[in-house]
Scaffold this motif. Sequence first.
Motif, mmCIF file in Angstrom:
data_model
loop_
_atom_site.group_PDB
_atom_site.id
_atom_site.type_symbol
_atom_site.label_atom_id
_atom_site.label_comp_id
_atom_site.label_asym_id
_atom_site.label_seq_id
_atom_site.Cartn_x
_atom_site.Cartn_y
_atom_site.Cartn_z
ATOM 1 N N VAL A 27 0.841 -1.209 0.000
ATOM 2 C CA VAL A 27 0.000 0.000 0.000
ATOM 3 C C VAL A 27 0.871 1.252 0.000
ATOM 4 O O VAL A 27 0.624 2.205 -0.763
ATOM 5 N N LEU A 28 1.899 1.268 0.835
ATOM 6 C CA LEU A 28 2.779 2.436 0.886
ATOM 7 C C LEU A 28 3.570 2.581 -0.411
ATOM 8 O O LEU A 28 3.804 3.706 -0.889
ATOM 9 N N ALA A 61 2.528 1.671 -3.460
ATOM 10 C CA ALA A 61 1.623 2.209 -4.481
ATOM 11 C C ALA A 61 1.416 3.715 -4.296
ATOM 12 O O ALA A 61 1.398 4.485 -5.267
ATOM 13 N N LYS A 62 1.286 4.139 -3.038
ATOM 14 C CA LYS A 62 1.129 5.565 -2.771
ATOM 15 C C LYS A 62 2.387 6.337 -3.156
ATOM 16 O O LYS A 62 2.305 7.442 -3.730
ATOM 17 N N THR A 63 3.544 5.762 -2.869
ATOM 18 C CA THR A 63 4.810 6.422 -3.209
ATOM 19 C C THR A 63 5.008 6.490 -4.720
ATOM 20 O O THR A 63 5.527 7.491 -5.240
ATOM 21 N N ALA A 72 9.504 3.375 -4.179
ATOM 22 C CA ALA A 72 8.420 2.418 -4.378
ATOM 23 C C ALA A 72 8.959 1.036 -4.709
ATOM 24 O O ALA A 72 8.460 0.020 -4.212
ATOM 25 N N THR A 81 2.662 6.739 -7.026
ATOM 26 C CA THR A 81 1.792 7.785 -7.578
ATOM 27 C C THR A 81 2.355 9.178 -7.325
ATOM 28 O O THR A 81 2.048 10.114 -8.065
ATOM 29 N N GLN A 82 3.185 9.311 -6.284
ATOM 30 C CA GLN A 82 3.804 10.598 -5.993
ATOM 31 C C GLN A 82 5.064 10.839 -6.816
ATOM 32 O O GLN A 82 5.668 11.905 -6.710
#
Length: 364
Positions: free
Chosen positions: A242-243, A245-247, A256, A249-250
């Motif tokens: 989850v972290l 995927a969030k990283t 990531a 997108t940033q």
Amino acid sequence: RDRHVARTGPEMGRPAESDPSDVASAGTDLLRGWREARDAFGGALAEARARSGCSWWSCLLACGFVARMALWPIATVQRKAWKRPTKGWKDVGKRYCHVAVHVPVLGLASSAVRNLARLEPSMAQGGALWFQDLTQNTLGSAWNMPMGAWGTLMPLCAAMAYKASTVPWKHAQGNAAPAHGSDMRALLADWTALGVFLASCIAPHATVCYWMGNHAAANVQTNVFAHKDAEEMKMEALKSIVLGAKTATQGNVKHAEALFERATKLDSNQVHAWIAKASLAHQRGDNAEAERCLRTAVTIDPRVHAAFLEPFLREQRDSTNPEGGRESELNEEVAQKIEREIHEPKDDDTQASENDQAQTKHKS
């Protein structure tokens, strides 16, 4: 300070010298306390056997199992201490608290059972199968084998029970991530199993029965802790996915990738982590790594083949062979045209004209 310095005469202020008689007295008291604890443990075993009415071998197995299970809370404290960084001697003590308690208890119990085998006449008929006499050793005092080759079965069973208690069932079958530890730890377990075998050869079979019950409880404990460790590792892997995927997108692709790599190391059966690694590898142009990750995901979940691997391979073929891709498109258009002509109704004149053309082509 007054407890550590002499108080009289010209020696005042100097450390008090130890009296050899005090050291001997302390050793005698310690030995007396050990013998009293041994006799109390043996008396408890004899009382438990008399009240239950079971045979000696089953009573010893059950007592060994219960004694090891009673140390479960201490083993839990030790397990949690190994998951945290040490901040002082207190944490170091917690890491070895179970060993510090289990070893003296096992030694006391073994001594008590050995003493019972020497004093209790009923143990001579308290066994079963090939080990009827629990007072016998595999190796006699003259290094002979009173029971013959059958006598080695009990030590062998004890060594195998110990070895099984060091490896979780799922890890032994290859269905789970490896437990914490290195190859040196596995080698140490093998040598310790050899030591258990040798110790069982010179111990009475009554003591070996107690050890086998102890190893059975350790086996249960090892598998329960391994299951908890696997569940915790799965949760940590999901958090990393989850972290990651969030990283991604940033825009922080490198971080990531590190998070997805950590997820695959924590739980190698996480399909989403392998697919995410393949996606990032494809974005940076490393198609070989992307294909490897996708094929690994296919071994975990076959549905990945149709959903991700086939489109990826098709894209690779089309990018390396543009004409081949154009030819496949033309073939698809021709197939659709033929299918349309088959289903469209035709009048008699059109059908006769097509028949004449076909005959002319046949003659030519």
